[in-house]
Scaffold this motif. Structure first.
Motif, PDB file in Angstrom:
ATOM      1  N   ASN A  98       0.830  -1.192  -0.029  1.00 30.24           N
ATOM      2  CA  ASN A  98       0.060  -0.044  -0.054  1.00 30.24           C
ATOM      3  C   ASN A  98       0.779   1.370   0.027  1.00 30.24           C
ATOM      4  N   LEU A 101       2.095   1.811  -3.573  1.00 31.12           N
ATOM      5  CA  LEU A 101       0.697   2.469  -4.337  1.00 31.12           C
ATOM      6  C   LEU A 101       0.599   3.832  -4.075  1.00 31.12           C
ATOM      7  N   ASP A 102       0.662   4.369  -2.587  1.00 36.70           N
ATOM      8  CA  ASP A 102       0.336   5.503  -2.184  1.00 36.70           C
ATOM      9  C   ASP A 102       1.269   6.477  -2.808  1.00 36.70           C
ATOM     10  N   THR A 110      -5.361   0.920  -9.771  1.00 33.44           N
ATOM     11  CA  THR A 110      -4.537   1.022  -8.526  1.00 33.44           C
ATOM     12  C   THR A 110      -5.368   0.508  -7.191  1.00 33.44           C
ATOM     13  N   GLU A 111      -6.596   0.988  -7.016  1.00 34.06           N
ATOM     14  CA  GLU A 111      -7.276   0.655  -6.189  1.00 34.06           C
ATOM     15  C   GLU A 111      -7.934  -0.604  -6.321  1.00 34.06           C
ATOM     16  N   ARG A 114      -5.022  -2.646  -4.713  1.00 32.92           N
ATOM     17  CA  ARG A 114      -5.083  -2.504  -3.430  1.00 32.92           C
ATOM     18  C   ARG A 114      -5.726  -3.685  -2.823  1.00 32.92           C
ATOM     19  N   ARG A 115      -7.212  -3.802  -3.308  1.00 32.49           N
ATOM     20  CA  ARG A 115      -8.333  -4.588  -2.857  1.00 32.49           C
ATOM     21  C   ARG A 115      -7.613  -6.072  -3.030  1.00 32.49           C
TER      22      ARG A 115
END
Length: 132
Positions: A98, A101-102, A110-111, A114-115
């Motif tokens: 994470n 990604l951030d 991207t989200e 993350r999931r």
């Protein structure tokens, strides 16, 4: 009209961006004193072989590419027999995922990544006898 700059974060919507993400993510993992030994000493991964597999894996998950054909659970079960993976290991892996990604990416894919990563960590913990 919105102003755009070259400093906008890309989405994980292409192989190029996914490969960049994996390189950044593994740089974090391999600098981590808790996780690096799992990859480098216990699993003894050859990064020249391992990273292309991981890039193919994420391209399959996010782009639908069919290059990855390995069974990830079997790989992690073998590793777990050598050195039990703990809840703290999974939490730390996900935190690095994470943070990468951030720091460098943004967007729908991207989200989604993350999931998916959260689900992977959860599935691994549920499938392996994890100790805290």
């Amino acid at each position: 009209m919105p102003v755009t700059t070259n400093r906008e974060k890309p989405d994980l919507d292409s192989r190029e961006h996914i490969e960049d993400f994996v390189d950044r993510f593994y740089a974090r993992l391999l600098a981590d004193e808790q996780l690096a030994p799992i990859f480098l000493e216990i699993a003894a991964v050859d990064l020249a072989v391992h990273l292309p597999h991981i890039k193919d894996y994420w391209c399959k998950l996010l782009l639908g590419e069919q290059g990855y054909r390995r069974h990830t659970m079997n790989i992690h079960r073998r590793l777990h027999r050598k050195r039990p993976l703990t809840a703290a290991d999974f939490q730390r892996w996900l935190a690095h995922f994470n943070a990468t990604l951030d720091e460098s990416f943004r967007g729908e894919q991207t989200e989604r990544a993350r999931r998916i990563a959260a689900a992977i960590a959860g599935n691994m913990q549920a499938s392996l006898p994890v100790h805290s």
